[in-house]
Scaffold this active site. Structure first.
Site, PDB file in Angstrom:
ATOM      1  CB  ILE A  57       5.504   2.454  -7.680  1.00 54.24           C
ATOM      2  CG1 ILE A  57       4.300   1.617  -7.262  1.00 54.24           C
ATOM      3  CG2 ILE A  57       5.079   3.737  -8.368  1.00 54.24           C
ATOM      4  CD1 ILE A  57       4.643   0.369  -6.471  1.00 54.24           C
ATOM      5  CD  GLU A  83       4.659   7.378   1.712  1.00 51.66           C
ATOM      6  OE1 GLU A  83       4.915   8.548   1.345  1.00 51.66           O
ATOM      7  OE2 GLU A  83       5.526   6.492   1.799  1.00 51.66           O
ATOM      8  N   GLY A 133       9.397   4.547  -0.434  1.00 50.79           N
ATOM      9  CA  GLY A 133       7.981   4.878  -0.358  1.00 50.79           C
ATOM     10  C   GLY A 133       7.288   4.519  -1.651  1.00 50.79           C
ATOM     11  CD  GLU A 134       8.092   5.631  -6.078  1.00 47.11           C
ATOM     12  OE1 GLU A 134       8.494   4.919  -7.017  1.00 47.11           O
ATOM     13  OE2 GLU A 134       8.219   6.876  -6.070  1.00 47.11           O
ATOM     14  N   GLY A 135       4.764   2.934  -2.319  1.00 50.16           N
ATOM     15  CA  GLY A 135       4.226   1.582  -2.408  1.00 50.16           C
ATOM     16  C   GLY A 135       5.203   0.539  -2.896  1.00 50.16           C
TER      17      GLY A 135
END
Length: 338
Positions: free
Chosen positions: A102, A160, A302-304
């Protein structure tokens, strides 16, 4: 006397609507640009969506922000993840050092990036044995997520991080949508077949534990959710109240959106799905929520990350809209020589 959840319900009832005039103005400008009508496909729609929710005929992308909310989960004690809980803190350190995917995506697309540590060293309650959170803690976490929406942000990406949170998301979907719990359970970070069986069993146990208490979406959130999911729901709601368009990341982030949609189907009108996750049931979830992904790249990090890629696409869409010459400016003949 009302409880803490009543404050959230009152905010949902006060959500503003889209600015149709701003959207129409963006569409009208698009019709004058040096291209065939509709030639940029959904890129054109994304610009009018930005205009509608920013309330500006000339939408902006000056202060885009990706927020990643990190939480830990008691249900991991049931062996539902391929990675240990220690990875939570290690990944936060990696974010801070700029070493995660990210970080690279936000840098490449010129996006702001913030991480929020939601009591990462204090897991929520094990949802197979009791509630994840009490009502007051759930609302306080939603309020924290609301405060994360910084003044001046003109497009918000929601992401998240949290070991075990695909289990929690699957439990939320099973409670909100029904059906076979196994349908909502995927392999997450890459668990083997035995781990998948434990994950399904955990979701089934959680539904049985909380049976009779899952009719209300907010009660479902506090019993089966996690701090990061509560905070993301708060951030999505705050963005709506501040007229900030939202790009939702993947399977877990969409669970926060699903809770708001269950409260009011119009609660996600200011949102787009960043991507279609490789986590199996995500396509079903997006269809139920009426969200069409901007990209589909087989991602499941995940992690945006999916939201960030989609925001890069949106940035490009707006650059075309604002930077392209009109037919008149370029001296190019329009349709039928106009």
């Amino acid at each position: 006397m009302g409880g803490p959840f009543d404050d959230i319900r009152n905010l949902v009832r006060s959500m503003p609507e889209a600015d149709a005039e701003a959207a129409d103005a963006a569409v009208a400008r698009d019709a004058t640009l040096t291209k065939p009508a509709g030639a940029l496909g959904r890129l054109e729609d994304l610009v009018s969506w930005l205009a509608a929710w920013q309330g500006k005929a000339r939408p902006s992308f000056d202060r885009p922000l990706v927020c990643v909310f990190a939480g830990s989960h008691g249900v991991t004690r049931k062996g539902v993840s391929a990675f240990p809980d220690a990875v939570n803190r290690q990944m936060l350190d990696n974010f801070a050092a700029g070493g995660a995917a990210i970080n690279q995506l936000c840098s490449a697309y010129g996006l702001g990036f913030k991480v929020f540590d939601l009591a990462l060293d204090v897991p929520t309650g094990d949802i197979t044995e009791g509630p994840a959170l009490d009502e007051r803690a759930c609302v306080a976490t939603m309020a924290f997520g609301m405060e994360a929406v910084a003044a001046g942000t003109d497009c918000l990406g929601i992401g998240e991080m949290g070991i075990g949170n695909t289990t929690v998301a699957a439990a939320l979907y099973a409670a909100l949508f029904g059906g076979d719990p196994a349908h909502w359970v995927g392999r997450g970070t890459g668990i083997d077949s035995d781990g998948l069986s434990r994950k399904v069993a955990a979701v089934e146990a959680a539904l049985a534990c909380h049976a009779g208490h899952l009719d209300d979406p907010l009660e479902t959130l506090r019993r089966l959710g996690g701090r990061e999911i509560a905070a993301m729901a708060g951030a999505i709601l705050a963005a709506r109240l501040q007229r900030v368009p939202v790009v939702i990341d993947g399977y877990v982030s969409t669970a926060a959106a699903a809770v708001l949609h269950a409260l009011d189907p119009a609660a996600l009108d200011h949102c787009v799905a960043g991507h279609l996750s490789a986590e199996g049931a995500h396509a079903d979830v997006l269809e139920r929520l009426g969200l069409r992904p901007v990209v589909s790249l087989g991602m499941r990090l995940g992690e945006g990350s999916g939201a960030a890629v989609a925001m890069g696409v949106i940035k490009g869409a707006l650059a075309c809209h604002t930077g392209m010459a009109t037919f008149a400016q370029a001296g190019v003949s329009g349709r039928d020589g106009d």
